[in-house]
Write an enzyme that holds these catalytic residues in place. Structure first.
Site, PDB file in Angstrom:
ATOM      1  N   CYS A 271     -38.500  42.541  42.299  1.00 44.86           N
ATOM      2  CA  CYS A 271     -37.363  42.079  43.075  1.00 44.86           C
ATOM      3  C   CYS A 271     -36.883  40.753  42.504  1.00 44.86           C
ATOM      4  CB  CYS A 271     -37.768  41.868  44.528  1.00 44.86           C
ATOM      5  SG  CYS A 271     -38.419  43.357  45.287  1.00 44.86           S
TER       6      CYS A 271
ATOM      7  N   SER B 167     -39.223  29.457  25.684  1.00 50.03           N
ATOM      8  CA  SER B 167     -40.389  29.298  26.552  1.00 50.03           C
ATOM      9  C   SER B 167     -41.681  29.572  25.781  1.00 50.03           C
ATOM     10  CB  SER B 167     -40.286  30.230  27.757  1.00 50.03           C
ATOM     11  OG  SER B 167     -40.136  31.559  27.337  1.00 50.03           O
TER      12      SER B 167
ATOM     13  N   HIS C  85     -42.610  41.760  24.203  1.00 49.75           N
ATOM     14  CA  HIS C  85     -43.020  42.524  25.382  1.00 49.75           C
ATOM     15  C   HIS C  85     -44.400  43.129  25.223  1.00 49.75           C
ATOM     16  CE1 HIS C  85     -38.872  42.350  26.887  1.00 49.75           C
ATOM     17  NE2 HIS C  85     -39.523  42.315  28.030  1.00 49.75           N
TER      18      HIS C  85
ATOM     19  N   GLU D 125     -40.375  24.839  28.035  1.00 49.94           N
ATOM     20  CA  GLU D 125     -39.881  25.238  29.362  1.00 49.94           C
ATOM     21  C   GLU D 125     -40.966  25.327  30.448  1.00 49.94           C
ATOM     22  OE1 GLU D 125     -37.120  28.592  29.214  1.00 49.94           O
ATOM     23  OE2 GLU D 125     -36.483  28.030  27.201  1.00 49.94           O
TER      24      GLU D 125
ATOM     25  N   CYS E 206     -37.547  37.002  21.830  1.00 49.94           N
ATOM     26  CA  CYS E 206     -37.159  36.375  23.102  1.00 49.94           C
ATOM     27  C   CYS E 206     -38.214  35.316  23.429  1.00 49.94           C
ATOM     28  CB  CYS E 206     -37.056  37.451  24.185  1.00 49.94           C
ATOM     29  SG  CYS E 206     -36.270  36.892  25.711  1.00 49.94           S
TER      30      CYS E 206
ATOM     31  N   GLU F 243     -23.931  42.173  29.920  1.00 49.43           N
ATOM     32  CA  GLU F 243     -23.990  42.764  31.265  1.00 49.43           C
ATOM     33  C   GLU F 243     -22.726  42.529  32.069  1.00 49.43           C
ATOM     34  OE1 GLU F 243     -28.627  41.587  31.912  1.00 49.43           O
ATOM     35  OE2 GLU F 243     -27.236  41.264  33.560  1.00 49.43           O
TER      36      GLU F 243
ATOM     37  N   LYS G  18     -42.813  46.614  47.933  1.00 42.75           N
ATOM     38  CA  LYS G  18     -43.369  45.948  46.752  1.00 42.75           C
ATOM     39  C   LYS G  18     -44.874  45.725  46.925  1.00 42.75           C
ATOM     40  CE  LYS G  18     -43.471  41.462  44.491  1.00 42.75           C
ATOM     41  NZ  LYS G  18     -43.112  41.835  43.118  1.00 42.75           N
TER      42      LYS G  18
END
Ligand code: GLN
Ligand code: ZN
Length: 763
Positions: free
Chosen positions: A516, A433, A694, A484, A726, A605, A19
């Site tokens: 990660c 948020s 996004h 948030e 979102c 999911e 990373k």
């Protein structure tokens, strides 16, 4: 002699070396040679670990600079033509495929089966050609050989590779590319054989899926071609039982078969019945997907008979690649020692296999001490008071038949809620948020370090909450959120406050590329010692006369993004979390909060890989959600939120959650996602996202109005909400403000053009 091997190792390095090297390389701080040196170091360390644990071969080709599927695209020379790359793919080109460039968007990314890893989706067209790239795989095989290891190269199989890709041209079937693809596999295998390779592992995890008959039927022909190369093939399947693919898998012309004996253990006898007596059977006995110690005594008992039967033909392995678990427990100095004694990360799993193989080969007495340690650890876990909380068990056992149901049906609740909140038509809200500014992160970090005391931290967060509330009021948003600011992560924030959860310091797992995640461990019965969000939410509500929406993470998402205990069904753990959340919901209600959102972005999911298993999952998942939401009065409004998944095939189950309002991400698909909700006649209220969070791009009023008009064509206007896709935590304030101002203007224009059907607004 039973031997051991691993299907693949964690690729990011025990300290996330990959990373940091990748990100430094992308920022231009290190050169390609330095990145390559880091990568080589990770591979060498992994090989060394495998060799020290007594593995006869080391996995090679399991490493990837970004993603194994992308590396396979490079090996097969089939980078999407739209990028215009010719010849051997350099590292810089490779990263452009993964991350996009000024002219081309990145390759699409999607989840690898039911894991939390995301792979890059190969793109196929009728003119896609395959041509062997002389690069990495062969270099790495040579690298391993030079270092004195015996490599077992790992390849993604041809059918899995095609199946997991996507057609980029309509009216064409990627299956038709198989005949063009197989000769290149033939070349790869021939080349490996020439390098002195004995075994090659070919992964075909799609054999654990419901496969179309044409795909299943193609395996025989494909592997006949591959087998001609003369190198021994180990066909690796994982992530589930083979079921109706079992006969095909066992009959293929390959030298060995790997099966997932953790998820597919019940089929093992059948596999042995069908497997020809010449083939190697690799038994995936150690769970590659979870972090609990294997019950070695039980595993030994399962393997002993097999070993007597198969002798040398028995191999032991983790169920799947170890890339799905953290690298090593060694660094976890802060973890409670008892809890730590129950765990096994990748390194420790290699050790478990070594113990098992020795027990089989030299008798149990040869590893008596290791077996005794294992038995003691398991016994402590079974009996531990930190795992078992009788109060939680009693509460679950005493649940009433209607505890997962609201008092009244939706229509009654809707009337009560409309009378209470008197919101305008097309009410506006956000998903929770607001921008996580550097100030917020600095305050949180200072608090964690001890440089800021509790009072100082509280004041800093209250300041942020007030800022968000004032902004929302000024923008004219109808249902507010507190923003948030105090949450680092939507799962960690709650996990840290719940009993039964633990956190590691270095338990990182690759999510995609250099990203990660550090999933929490759910090790015991979950309960809520005290309220988790009430003080912040109550403070936020005290600042405004408008309704403040409480914000919680739902039971399924809390489960899905964690390593979950394996000593009881997942459904049981989900219900425990649901009860803890239920208490939070009712506490919020008692504190005067009239609207509570329970986020379930990971709801889809959790779906099992096989359709036959869907109904059972959806049944307990929706029950867990309802259980968390049903402790409140009719006039309290429950929202849920989902994003970035395909909803249309689970709409009845989403409706069964019975949330009063669902907000979903839809703007990127231009509202196409909503069509299903319209066709299905989704019964409750819906907020389809009109702002793609996004992108830093601020959508214009007309654009959002158009999306809302499109939504109003399929959803009754009286049930429509207006909101972004979102949460806004990754955005900055200036763009957020402009976008939300446009969103409010879009809602107003809809109000002007559609008949009002709600009671008159308050102001
Ligand atoms: N309430 C969360 C937020 O706004 C929801 C995040 C999500 O859907 N992943 O950040
Ligand atoms: Zn979301």
């Amino acid at each position: 002699m039973a031997r051991t091997h691993a299907l693949g190792m964690p690729r990011i390095g025990a300290k996330r070396e990959l990373k940091f090297a990748l990100e430094a390389f992308w920022r231009g701080e290190i050169d390609e040679a330095a990145l390559r040196a880091t990568a080589s170091g990770i591979r060498q360390a992994n090989w060394q670990r495998q060799a020290s644990a007594g593995l006869s071969h080391v996995a090679v080709g399991d490493f990837a600079y970004y993603d194994p599927m992308l590396t396979h695209v490079a090996l097969l020379g089939c980078a999407p033509a739209r990028f215009g790359f010719a010849g051997t793919l350099g590292l810089a080109d490779y990263f452009q495929l993964a991350r996009g460039n000024a002219d081309h968007h990145a390759m699409e990314m999607t989840k690898w089966f039911d894991t939390n890893y995301h792979y890059l989706v190969p793109e196929f067209r009728p003119d896609t050609n395959f041509a062997l790239d002389e690069g990495w795989l062969f270099d790495e095989v040579a690298e391993a050989q030079t270092a004195g290891f015996t490599p077992k190269p790992v390849l993604i199989g041809p059918l899995t590779f095609l199946y997991l890709g996507k057609e980029k041209v309509a009216g064409f079937d990627r299956f038709d590319l198989l005949d063009r693809l197989l000769p290149v596999y033939g070349q790869i295998l021939a080349r490996l054989k020439a390098m002195g390779v004995e075994w090659v592992q070919i992964d075909e995890p799609i054999l654990a899926l419901d496969l179309p008959a044409t795909w299943r039927a193609a395996f025989e022909r494909a592997y006949h071609t591959l087998n001609a190369a003369g190198v021994k093939l180990l066909l690796a399947t994982y992530f589930g039982p083979l079921a109706e693919n079992l006969r095909v898998a066992t009959a293929l012309p390959v030298a060995g078969l790997h099966v997932d004996a953790v998820r597919g253990g019940a089929e093992l006898t059948q596999v042995i019945d069908w497997l020809p007596a010449t083939k190697v059977l690799s038994v995936g006995i150690v769970d590659g997907r979870n972090i609990w110690k294997t019950d070695l005594a039980a595993a030994f008992n399962r393997l002993d008979g097999l070993h007597q039967n198969l002798g040398d033909r028995l191999w032991l392995a983790p169920s799947c690649s170890l890339a799905h678990v953290p690298a090593s427990l060694a660094a976890e100095a802060a973890l409670d020692p008892e809890l730590k004694s129950w765990l096994a990360f990748a390194d420790e799993k290699l050790g478990e296999m070594q113990t098992l193989a020795r027990a089989l080969n030299a008798g149990r007495t040869a590893v008596a001490a290791a077996l005794a340690d294992n038995t003691a650890a398991l016994a402590s876990r079974r009996a531990s008071a930190r795992v078992h909380n009788p109060a939680v068990a009693a509460r679950l056992a005493n649940l009433g038949a209607t505890d997962d149901q609201r008092t009244s049906p939706f229509a009654r609740r809707q009337t009560a809620q409309r009378a209470r909140f008197r919101l305008p038509d097309f009410p506006t809200t956000t998903i929770g948020s607001f921008p996580q500014t550097p100030d917020i992160r600095a305050a949180r970090a200072a608090f964690k370090r001890g440089a800021l005391d509790a009072a100082g931290y509280q004041a800093a967060m209250q300041h942020e909450i007030e800022y968000a509330v004032r902004k929302q009021e000024a923008l004219g948003i109808d249902v507010l959120v507190h923003g948030e600011a105090e949450r680092n992560d939507m799962v960690e924030y709650f996990g840290e406050q719940l009993a039964g959860y633990a956190f590691t310091q270095f338990g990182w797992v690759q999510s995609y590329g250099s990203r990660c995640v550090k999933p929490p461990l759910i090790y015991g019965d979950v309960s809520r010692p005290q309220p988790m969000t009430v003080a912040w939410t109550r403070y936020a509500q005290s600042l405004t006369a408008r309704p403040m929406k409480g914000m919680l993470t739902g039971p399924v998402t809390m489960l899905q993004w964690a390593f979950v205990r394996d000593d009881q069904p997942r459904s049981q753990t989900a219900l425990q979390i649901a009860l803890a959340l239920r208490d939070e919901v009712t506490d919020l209600e008692a504190a005067g909060i009239g609207i509570v959102q329970i986020d379930e972005p990971a709801y889809r999911e959790g779906l099992p890989l096989r359709r036959a298993d869907w109904p059972a999952y959806l049944d307990w998942a929706s029950r867990a959600f309802r259980l968390s939401a049903s402790g409140v009065a009719d006039a309290t409004q429950i929202h849920t939120h989902m994003c970035y998944s395909e909803f249309n095939d689970i709409l009845p189950a989403i409706a069964a959650m019975d949330a009063d309002v669902i907000t979903i991400e839809t703007s990127r698909s231009d509202m196409e996602l909503l069509r299903g909700f319209g066709d299905f006649a989704y019964p409750n209220e819906i907020g389809p996202g009109v702002y793609d969070i996004h992108s830093p791009r601020v959508p214009a009023v007309a654009e959002m109005t158009r999306l809302l008009e499109k939504a109003a064509a399929v959803i009754p206007a009286r049930n429509l909400w207006v909101n972004p896709d979102c949460g806004l935590k990754t955005r900055s304030w200036p763009e957020t403000e402009t976008a939300l101002a446009n969103m409010v203007a879009a809602a107003q224009s809809l109000r002007a053009n559609h008949e009002g059907r709600r009671p008159a607004p308050r102001d």
